[in-house]
Motif scaffolding. Structure first.
Motif, PDB file in Angstrom:
ATOM      1  N   ASN A 144      29.562  33.386  54.856  1.00 41.71           N
ATOM      2  CA  ASN A 144      29.488  33.194  53.405  1.00 41.71           C
ATOM      3  C   ASN A 144      30.501  34.072  52.682  1.00 41.71           C
ATOM      4  O   ASN A 144      31.071  33.673  51.662  1.00 41.71           O
ATOM      5  CB  ASN A 144      28.068  33.449  52.915  1.00 41.71           C
ATOM      6  CG  ASN A 144      27.122  32.339  53.332  1.00 41.71           C
ATOM      7  OD1 ASN A 144      27.554  31.218  53.627  1.00 41.71           O
ATOM      8  ND2 ASN A 144      25.828  32.632  53.379  1.00 41.71           N
ATOM      9  N   GLY A 145      30.743  35.262  53.217  1.00 46.24           N
ATOM     10  CA  GLY A 145      31.783  36.122  52.639  1.00 46.24           C
ATOM     11  C   GLY A 145      33.158  35.495  52.783  1.00 46.24           C
ATOM     12  O   GLY A 145      33.982  35.538  51.855  1.00 46.24           O
ATOM     13  N   GLU A 154      33.808  32.826  50.275  1.00 48.13           N
ATOM     14  CA  GLU A 154      34.116  33.285  48.916  1.00 48.13           C
ATOM     15  C   GLU A 154      35.584  33.647  48.779  1.00 48.13           C
ATOM     16  O   GLU A 154      36.083  33.843  47.672  1.00 48.13           O
ATOM     17  CB  GLU A 154      33.235  34.488  48.555  1.00 48.13           C
ATOM     18  CG  GLU A 154      31.789  34.049  48.320  1.00 48.13           C
ATOM     19  CD  GLU A 154      30.870  35.233  48.029  1.00 48.13           C
ATOM     20  OE1 GLU A 154      31.388  36.342  47.813  1.00 48.13           O
ATOM     21  OE2 GLU A 154      29.640  35.029  48.053  1.00 48.13           O
ATOM     22  N   ARG A 155      36.253  33.756  49.902  1.00 47.85           N
ATOM     23  CA  ARG A 155      37.661  34.162  49.883  1.00 47.85           C
ATOM     24  C   ARG A 155      38.612  32.998  50.123  1.00 47.85           C
ATOM     25  O   ARG A 155      39.689  32.949  49.537  1.00 47.85           O
ATOM     26  CB  ARG A 155      37.891  35.238  50.946  1.00 47.85           C
ATOM     27  CG  ARG A 155      37.166  36.567  50.678  1.00 47.85           C
ATOM     28  CD  ARG A 155      38.052  37.521  49.884  1.00 47.85           C
ATOM     29  NE  ARG A 155      39.298  37.713  50.579  1.00 47.85           N
ATOM     30  CZ  ARG A 155      39.493  38.571  51.612  1.00 47.85           C
ATOM     31  NH1 ARG A 155      38.509  39.381  51.964  1.00 47.85           N
ATOM     32  NH2 ARG A 155      40.654  38.646  52.205  1.00 47.85           N
TER      33      ARG A 155
END
Lengths: 246, 246, 246, 246, 246, 246
Positions: free
Chosen positions: F49-50, F53-54
């Motif tokens: 999920n991180g 986000e990128r």
């Protein structure tokens, strides 16, 4: 002591001395222009029989066909699906456990088998773990002949960066030691094969057109095979003996 | 020509001459007090290799473990479940078909395999039949070495009513022909083993306490093995050649 | 006594008298121009019900669909894969064993089922053999109605070389005995069908264009069916009674 | 038109008129003190054959054994595991599709089959959906005879709150209509059986000691069976005809 | 209490208070133009976590992928075959049973899972029933959040005939309650989607071109989701508590 | 972009930009006295999920249950058999391939999954290889978050020899970074857990009585988790981007 050449009363007597057995497992797959299709099955079989001449150990018949799906674009390659190989190993382990074996040492010649054999061990242990029964009496191990310490030393000394990872001069030499009449001289271009990733059979042959990965098997020799054989027998006696002691 | 001792370019060349292959299939199971546990795998392997010295045919590595559930009360016996053996044969046939083989001749040494191998053939053909695709190009055959005409003649001449149906003097002789160092002399009582039916492993051992069925393997000899070998090679060349012509 | 027409208290009472049951097993497949698609299921069902009118035996509902992959090029044929049929037989046997049956007699009308049913028996026994548990209490037998001694005598007397091996006048007569309204007269060329080998469904229909193998079912008759019925009931009473005595 | 009593040329001709078929599916399981073990298989078979006397439809042989694990504590009950029944339905559907059937109507007599048959349909469609191939030509339907509108009306009129959900007077009456000789009078206490949940076979028998759930099958009669038969034939002609029109 | 956020000593302590667990099970499949692909997994997960804030219950990690073969013509949909989902549920139930859980409550968000989950329960119980062992200690239940009484009341009040059966405003509202950032406004034509039958994925998309069945999800709102969440938490506490008391 | 929070038109649009997807795969198993049972599923889910986000990547729902048979002696652990997990991965990959995904990146948090996932890839590729069809368009990769280069640097800096191999301070820290409320302080003796081999669940618990292997998770902290999260996001963007470029 080879299981195939023993009688059941001889095995019964052996089981009073030891509950261990070596099961050679290999593959039937292309090994480049001069490597034998049986290389991965022959190598552990040759070494296991050598071990059995040195120590009191029983050697099962070889599992000749393993997981080789990526080699199927080369004639003569044969594969089991991973799910099939899991079933084979489960049935063999259950059979051996039935008549008293407790330490079952799978002695492997093919990197492509490793994941599936380990999954098979987990499948076997899972039945016990899910049943919540008293712990399994079985000890299962997968050992790769080509990863023995002494084998690594000889291989690095003789072939260094030409060893590669498929159709290596080491494994081919070892088969020639046992079957010198099958040694073949074939010219290859380039001398050292490319390296890389692969997926299915078509993809493999596209990337590695003569079947080799990163190796130069023109360096293989009967004499190198003799040294690797002796190194692997030593490696395996040491490792198997430690395994039995668990 | 043994597949294990060939390279893939050699197999590629062979396929331009023939699309046939012999796959020895046996079992790892007790064969009475003096019979080898590998008897049923060794016999078709020995004969197949003999055939390959006479005619241009490729011999696959032996399927060493078959369907032997009824022998599991004797140490050293190993079985595959029938469902597992069906999967093994399906995968091997699909692999061989993939690279161009069309006539696959399973050469068998174990009566206990027959039903399962035939079920496997039906399982393979069923995929084609259910798909409604154009007919399968594959020709599959199961042949039992011990049912060859010439083998039967030699066996009846030498052993007559002492042949029996498991741990027979014929099959034991054949293994001794190839492995004379493994020939063993063991006294048995009675000379000729009982006959009868059996179900699972416990039942088998209860009815046939030393493992034999109806046989007197004290009659086995290296010389008988030599004659049976020659007879079986002849039988098999004839039968395989006819099979290829289909 | 038909299981389908009994109540569970009646079965409970039966089990105090006997632990045996007859399970008719057949196939749903073409039987040539005048043979019924249900022939192989109807024959053992008809005979089993005849047996149950003579002796105190329970008859299970018929397994109507068997292994018939090679007939799928003819409309109306239905097959189970061998692996499916093995699972069916395993589940049925386990169910019957659960409530006290010990002698389970599969009474078969289809040669194509034989290998798979025998493989299923081995699959069932293998669980016991691998567990090393005390021997299985189960007795399993496969009997083919068409191989009874008396049936063979009647068949040879009436049809001799016209019997053939598929869509035979004997099996068709037997179904007509029970279902005379389904008897059909159809002209066929040649009178006696060809013989030969087959593989998958396409291959079968190519070799045997109207479905028959080696037979002349124009000879079938209701009267022949009556004689075969009586012969088979006698054969089966004898064989089943001997089986129960094991 | 019953498939078992037809020849393949008759089926070939039928397929030019219709691609639909009715496959009766039931169970072999206890149905209380006076209900037949075959009730769930007999009911759809009886009705389907009644339908076939009224309209031009082919009726396949009945799947006699279904999913009945919860009844195994009562003698004579037989189950398939759900995974086995899924395989059976898959193989039968593939077979029928192979020779031209497109509308396959499973006509069911057993509530315990519903979930598994629906899972089987999804298993079959999933192969097509995952392949991304053009849409499947198959139409599969599961219909339960006991849920027909007219059947419900008759059942409520005759039995109201005594119908229950297992070993119901309706289903028992229907079998007696077809097999009046199998009608049995048995006293039961209480007249109306308890209701409740169940899990496995032991649990079922503990909660429902004589096998019934919520029913009073002492009310069953041959005459009620005649009315239910006629109602169900009407229901099924209507539903099947609508299904064919999809 | 969420299993994923607990330690094993915390679970060990929980098991001294309760042997129950809630296992959310959903699907990963298209939910029309404005519904989330995770809708069917998120809904039971959201409610189960809400329940766990109110009563002392353990919530297992969600089974995110279910049986969704009919949605595969829409990007992002993922299915398990029914046979795979049966294996998943069997393994999870056996695992939970192994460490002491007895009441396993599958809390479901997807109608397409129902048949397969029920078949899985039967598959699990069948092992016990066939073994004839003492009754299973396990209590298995499948509950659908969307069929709770209070949920039905709110849904009918808010959406009446626009609820439909796939991509409903209720389920979409519930996900927006928990993930308001994922709420999307999308215009759809017609407002209320068509209804009908479907078979495989191609057929489904042909009949329901934007994925909805009978619903108007333009009516979905975060506020409706809040009311449905509260209703479902109440429904589930009531139902789960009653289940535990069995 | 999380698949669960997307609509199908959004996924359709994504597929015009990329054919890649990240599938987090973990396990539900004990992680020692202070580690969360969900650790191995939460870690790759948190990092994936991180990553999303990128960069523009789709993240599938997490496979929460993996191969954890050896942990079943600790309450709350759940396993799939390897054969089940192979089927799950096969079905998911086929589903994703069906709607246009080509690069499927399994992002793993559990060493015990590695062999089975690799066997699953081989099972998938084998279908293509055996069919002899044009090469598979699929690219499958298994990446372990804990083996990223930057992760290794942070882990060695912070925990050095106290990292161990199960219930490590690194993985526990990472879960606490995302779920600080679940951070727990528990005293353990000895500080650093023992190391060794294990087989089934009983054996594991005997050798590692509180569940840890070689680790000292008392060193875990939210702050360490933050650093590991950032390191792993970097590692994964790099590795995934390179994978997409194949």
């Amino acid at each position: 002591m080879r299981l195939q050449l023993s009688t059941w009363p001889e095995v019964e007597a052996y089981l009073t001395r030891s509950t261990g057995i070596i099961v050679p497992i290999g593959s039937t797959e292309q090994h480049g222009p001069n490597g034998l299709i049986g290389t991965d099955a022959l190598c552990p079989e040759i070494v296991a029989n050598g071990v059995a001449e040195r120590i009191d150990v029983l050697v099962a018949p070889t599992i000749n066909v393993g997981m080789a799906q990526h080699h199927l674009a080369f004639p003569g390659s044969i594969t089991l699906r991973p799910s099939t190989l899991i079933a084979v190993i489960r049935d063999m382990v259950q059979s051996l456990a039935r008549t008293g074996f407790r330490h079952i040492y799978f002695f492997n010649g093919h990197g492509g088998n490793v994941a599936t054999v380990q999954a098979a061990f987990a499948e076997i242990y899972a039945e016990n773990s899910l049943a919540g029964a008293p712990g399994s009496p079985l000890h299962l191990k997968l050992a790769n002949w080509y990863q023995g310490r002494r084998v690594g030393e000889v291989s690095r000394e003789l072939f260094a960066g030409d060893e590669g990872s498929h159709a290596t001069p080491s494994e081919i030499s070892l088969t020639w030691h046992a079957y010198p009449q099958a040694a073949k001289r074939v010219a290859m271009q380039p001398a050292r094969a490319p390296t890389g990733n692969f997926r299915d059979a078509e993809d493999y042959r596209r990337v590695f057109p003569d079947g080799r990965i990163g190796s130069n098997p023109m360096l293989a020799s009967v004499e190198a095979g003799r040294r690797l054989f002796e190194a692997s027998v030593e490696d395996t006696i040491e490792d198997y003996t430690a395994f039995l002691a668990r």
